[in-house]
Motif scaffolding. Structure first.
Motif, mmCIF file in Angstrom:
data_model
loop_
_atom_site.group_PDB
_atom_site.id
_atom_site.type_symbol
_atom_site.label_atom_id
_atom_site.label_comp_id
_atom_site.label_asym_id
_atom_site.label_seq_id
_atom_site.Cartn_x
_atom_site.Cartn_y
_atom_site.Cartn_z
ATOM 1 N N SER A 224 18.027 91.550 -58.288
ATOM 2 C CA SER A 224 17.487 92.758 -57.679
ATOM 3 C C SER A 224 18.479 93.348 -56.681
ATOM 4 C CB SER A 224 16.168 92.444 -56.977
ATOM 5 O OG SER A 224 16.356 91.462 -55.978
ATOM 6 N N GLN A 225 18.262 94.627 -56.366
ATOM 7 C CA GLN A 225 19.162 95.319 -55.455
ATOM 8 C C GLN A 225 19.033 94.789 -54.023
ATOM 9 O OE1 GLN A 225 21.439 97.619 -55.993
ATOM 10 N NE2 GLN A 225 21.088 98.075 -58.142
ATOM 11 N N SER A 226 20.113 95.001 -53.243
ATOM 12 C CA SER A 226 20.068 94.650 -51.828
ATOM 13 C C SER A 226 19.426 95.795 -51.051
ATOM 14 C CB SER A 226 21.496 94.396 -51.323
ATOM 15 O OG SER A 226 22.217 95.605 -51.303
ATOM 16 N N ASP A 227 19.283 95.627 -49.751
ATOM 17 C CA ASP A 227 18.624 96.618 -48.912
ATOM 18 C C ASP A 227 19.601 97.629 -48.308
ATOM 19 O OD1 ASP A 227 16.149 95.447 -49.343
ATOM 20 O OD2 ASP A 227 16.413 94.049 -47.667
ATOM 21 N N SER A 228 20.894 97.543 -48.666
ATOM 22 C CA SER A 228 21.857 98.459 -48.079
ATOM 23 C C SER A 228 21.670 99.874 -48.633
ATOM 24 C CB SER A 228 23.284 97.967 -48.370
ATOM 25 O OG SER A 228 23.498 97.872 -49.761
ATOM 26 N N MET A 229 22.237 100.856 -47.936
ATOM 27 C CA MET A 229 22.054 102.261 -48.296
ATOM 28 C C MET A 229 22.715 102.566 -49.635
ATOM 29 S SD MET A 229 20.630 105.045 -47.359
ATOM 30 C CE MET A 229 20.312 104.705 -45.617
ATOM 31 N N PRO A 230 21.983 103.121 -50.611
ATOM 32 C CA PRO A 230 22.560 103.385 -51.931
ATOM 33 C C PRO A 230 23.387 104.666 -51.948
ATOM 34 C CG PRO A 230 20.257 104.015 -51.923
ATOM 35 C CD PRO A 230 20.537 103.409 -50.576
ATOM 36 N N GLN A 231 24.336 104.718 -52.871
ATOM 37 C CA GLN A 231 25.190 105.883 -53.071
ATOM 38 C C GLN A 231 25.085 106.302 -54.528
ATOM 39 O OE1 GLN A 231 29.326 105.085 -52.374
ATOM 40 N NE2 GLN A 231 30.011 107.059 -53.170
ATOM 41 N N LEU A 232 24.856 107.578 -54.800
ATOM 42 C CA LEU A 232 24.722 108.088 -56.162
ATOM 43 C C LEU A 232 26.111 108.209 -56.797
ATOM 44 C CD1 LEU A 232 22.459 109.063 -58.081
ATOM 45 C CD2 LEU A 232 22.986 111.394 -57.348
ATOM 46 N N VAL A 233 26.291 107.562 -57.959
ATOM 47 C CA VAL A 233 27.594 107.558 -58.626
ATOM 48 C C VAL A 233 27.425 107.960 -60.088
ATOM 49 C CG1 VAL A 233 28.581 105.812 -57.109
ATOM 50 C CG2 VAL A 233 27.400 105.108 -59.186
ATOM 51 N N ASP A 234 28.487 108.528 -60.667
ATOM 52 C CA ASP A 234 28.501 108.887 -62.083
ATOM 53 C C ASP A 234 28.738 107.646 -62.938
ATOM 54 O OD1 ASP A 234 28.143 111.631 -61.620
ATOM 55 O OD2 ASP A 234 30.304 111.900 -61.278
ATOM 56 N N ILE A 235 28.054 107.576 -64.071
ATOM 57 C CA ILE A 235 28.202 106.468 -65.012
ATOM 58 C C ILE A 235 28.938 106.970 -66.241
ATOM 59 C CG2 ILE A 235 26.979 104.769 -66.416
ATOM 60 C CD1 ILE A 235 26.754 104.347 -63.380
ATOM 61 N N THR A 236 29.968 106.246 -66.660
ATOM 62 C CA THR A 236 30.789 106.662 -67.807
ATOM 63 C C THR A 236 30.740 105.676 -68.965
ATOM 64 O OG1 THR A 236 32.759 105.611 -66.855
ATOM 65 C CG2 THR A 236 32.366 107.930 -66.300
ATOM 66 N N THR A 237 30.007 104.563 -68.811
ATOM 67 C CA THR A 237 29.888 103.599 -69.911
ATOM 68 C C THR A 237 28.469 103.627 -70.462
ATOM 69 O OG1 THR A 237 29.402 101.846 -68.309
ATOM 70 C CG2 THR A 237 31.698 102.092 -69.035
ATOM 71 N N GLU A 238 28.348 103.259 -71.731
ATOM 72 C CA GLU A 238 27.108 103.459 -72.481
ATOM 73 C C GLU A 238 26.007 102.471 -72.107
ATOM 74 O OE1 GLU A 238 29.005 100.083 -74.407
ATOM 75 O OE2 GLU A 238 29.794 101.997 -73.690
ATOM 76 N N ASP A 239 24.773 102.986 -72.105
ATOM 77 C CA ASP A 239 23.586 102.142 -71.972
ATOM 78 C C ASP A 239 23.085 101.676 -73.335
ATOM 79 O OD1 ASP A 239 23.081 102.452 -69.068
ATOM 80 O OD2 ASP A 239 22.728 104.549 -69.590
ATOM 81 N N TYR A 240 23.458 102.415 -74.377
ATOM 82 C CA TYR A 240 22.904 102.203 -75.722
ATOM 83 C C TYR A 240 23.984 102.464 -76.771
ATOM 84 C CZ TYR A 240 20.949 104.148 -80.055
ATOM 85 O OH TYR A 240 20.714 104.454 -81.368
ATOM 86 N N CYS A 241 23.921 101.732 -77.874
ATOM 87 C CA CYS A 241 24.811 101.995 -79.006
ATOM 88 C C CYS A 241 24.147 101.521 -80.294
ATOM 89 C CB CYS A 241 26.147 101.284 -78.829
ATOM 90 S SG CYS A 241 27.305 101.546 -80.209
ATOM 91 N N SER A 242 24.256 102.325 -81.337
ATOM 92 C CA SER A 242 23.892 101.887 -82.681
ATOM 93 C C SER A 242 25.122 102.009 -83.575
ATOM 94 C CB SER A 242 22.745 102.720 -83.253
ATOM 95 O OG SER A 242 21.503 102.263 -82.772
ATOM 96 N N VAL A 243 25.303 101.030 -84.459
ATOM 97 C CA VAL A 243 26.496 100.967 -85.290
ATOM 98 C C VAL A 243 26.115 100.657 -86.734
ATOM 99 C CG1 VAL A 243 28.813 99.985 -85.535
ATOM 100 C CG2 VAL A 243 27.696 99.954 -83.298
ATOM 101 N N LEU A 244 26.535 101.517 -87.648
ATOM 102 C CA LEU A 244 26.504 101.179 -89.071
ATOM 103 C C LEU A 244 27.788 100.434 -89.389
ATOM 104 C CD1 LEU A 244 25.307 104.584 -90.617
ATOM 105 C CD2 LEU A 244 23.917 102.549 -90.173
ATOM 106 N N VAL A 245 27.703 99.380 -90.200
ATOM 107 C CA VAL A 245 28.890 98.579 -90.507
ATOM 108 C C VAL A 245 29.003 98.329 -92.006
ATOM 109 C CG1 VAL A 245 28.742 97.433 -88.264
ATOM 110 C CG2 VAL A 245 27.807 96.308 -90.275
ATOM 111 N N LYS A 246 30.245 98.112 -92.435
ATOM 112 C CA LYS A 246 30.540 97.648 -93.788
ATOM 113 C C LYS A 246 31.226 96.296 -93.672
ATOM 114 C CE LYS A 246 31.248 102.344 -95.587
ATOM 115 N NZ LYS A 246 32.217 103.279 -96.232
ATOM 116 N N PHE A 247 30.868 95.389 -94.586
ATOM 117 C CA PHE A 247 31.458 94.055 -94.599
ATOM 118 C C PHE A 247 32.448 93.921 -95.756
ATOM 119 C CE2 PHE A 247 27.449 93.478 -92.354
ATOM 120 C CZ PHE A 247 27.797 92.627 -91.306
ATOM 121 N N ASN A 248 33.263 92.881 -95.676
ATOM 122 C CA ASN A 248 34.318 92.697 -96.664
ATOM 123 C C ASN A 248 33.808 92.388 -98.068
ATOM 124 O OD1 ASN A 248 33.509 90.171 -95.465
ATOM 125 N ND2 ASN A 248 35.209 89.183 -96.518
ATOM 126 N N ASN A 249 32.548 91.996 -98.221
ATOM 127 C CA ASN A 249 31.995 91.740 -99.550
ATOM 128 C C ASN A 249 31.239 92.932 -100.116
ATOM 129 O OD1 ASN A 249 29.646 91.719 -97.998
ATOM 130 N ND2 ASN A 249 28.682 90.120 -99.241
#
Length: 382
Positions: A224-249
């Motif tokens: 859980s978060q601490s009690d210190s004062m929060p700062q609003l920041v931009d997020i550049t990495t994904e929260d979610y991803c879906s991937v279609l894949v092909k296998f070698n067979n």
């Protein structure tokens, strides 16, 4: 039996889990712990009953008593620490991802191959008894030829905008988050169980929460978060991803990872659809495999010494009904890693190699390229 002296670098959530699992092996002594300051190292050493404390990994690696090192530090430290551990002649178990970037992983893979050291990456989901049973079902053609592979890894620990962790900063976690943090486990597990290789990907990602509140102290995972004062920041990495894949067979697959799915705590699932039958396994219900058929009722195989394939028996340590879970998978990792050191032989293939760690990195690269291009991208060969 001689006793092996080891050390753990980093004592956050996963570092403490390593320490507990190591102590269950029985013939391994944790003689040192390393942190990013002497004060922190001494605090953790006292709390965890470890005799030596080092305020830097450089000091720890100079200790000639130490034979093996566990790298449980944040992602951005993996490459340099892993490299130096190998150069100092230490057996090495690294947390995933092996590095932030594939070229670094490639360098470690080749460096490890030039030594006689035992190395591994902690993809611990390989170590569940019923994962081993499912892998043997594939090998024995119990499901027929594998045509479709489905999987997901869902969590909710970053569901709110007030949830923040160092993994969200690319300087510390790398250019991807959900993909590298939990998707790496999913990619590794399906390749390990099926024996197939992912050759192409088509990916889509989403930053579900583009701004988050960061507190002064970056939190450990699942805390859980601490009690210190929060700062609003931009997020550049994904929260979610879906991937279609092909296998070698020629098989196809679809995988979804998310860290913002309410009610999902550590919901890793894989399903294999074969030409004769299907088989599925869930990490949160690790004691069973569900199989399905077209022309007869489905079956459930329980974690029972009398029911599982013989290849699964070395991973099963308690009678039926005495369930073994996530912490036991870590214990199995330590058992196979240290057995290799003790016997001076290559570890069980249940311990992911640096080559396999490198392979996951090139899959991540292909996912990143696909997100940018919007098209199928080939996975570089290793």
């Amino acid at each position: 039996m001689r006793r092996i002296k080891t050390a753990v670098l980093g004592a956050g959530f996963i570092g403490k889990a390593h320490i507990e699992a190591i102590r269950r092996v029985g013939y391994v002594d944790i003689v040192a712990i390393g942190q990013n300051s002497q004060e922190k190292a001494e605090q953790y050493a006292k709390a965890l009953n470890i005799p030596k404390a080092y305020g830097s990994y450089e000091q720890l690696l100079q200790d000639t008593e130490i034979e093996a090192v566990h790298n449980c530090t944040p992602n951005h430290l993996h490459f340099e620490i892993n490299k130096q551990a190998l150069l100092h002649g230490k057996h090495l178990l690294s947390e995933k991802p092996l590095t932030l970037f594939s070229e670094e992983a490639k360098e470690l893979y080749h460096l490890a191959g030039q030594t006689k050291l035992i190395t591994g990456v902690n993809f611990n989901y390989r170590q569940f008894p019923m994962v081993q049973h499912l892998k043997s079902m594939v090998k024995d053609k119990d499901l027929g030829e594998i045509n479709i592979v489905r999987g997901s890894y869902l969590q909710d620990w970053l569901l709110y905008e007030t949830d923040y962790n160092w993994r969200m900063d690319p300087k510390f976690g790398g250019p991807t988050r959900a993909i590298s943090d939990i998707g790496s486990h999913l990619f590794d597990l399906v390749q390990y169980v099926t024996g197939l290789t992912i050759t192409e990907v088509l990916a889509d990602t989403s930053i579900v929460i583009p701004k988050r509140y960061m507190t002064k102290g970056q939190n450990e995972s699942f805390q859980s978060q601490s009690d210190s004062m929060p700062q609003l920041v931009d997020i550049t990495t994904e929260d979610y991803c879906s991937v279609l894949v092909k296998f070698n067979n020629g098989a196809r697959g679809v995988f979804t990872v998310s860290q913002v799915s309410a009610g999902k705590k550590n919901a890793l699932e894989i399903s294999l659809d074969g030409s004769f039958a299907s088989g599925s396994w869930k990490q949160e219900e690790p004691f069973r495999i569900l199989t399905g058929y077209r022309d007869k009722p489905g079956e459930t195989v329980l974690r029972d010494p009398n029911q599982v394939k013989k290849e699964a028996l070395p991973f099963l340590h308690y009678p039926s009904g005495h369930e073994e879970g996530w912490t036991d998978s870590l214990k199995n990792t330590m058992h196979h890693f240290y057995a290799a050191i003790l016997n001076k032989e290559a570890p069980s293939n249940s311990v992911a190699s640096f080559k396999e760690g490198y392979q996951i990195m090139v899959i991540n690269d292909a996912v990143i390229r696909s997100v940018k291009s919007g098209t199928w991208e080939k996975v570089d060969s290793v």
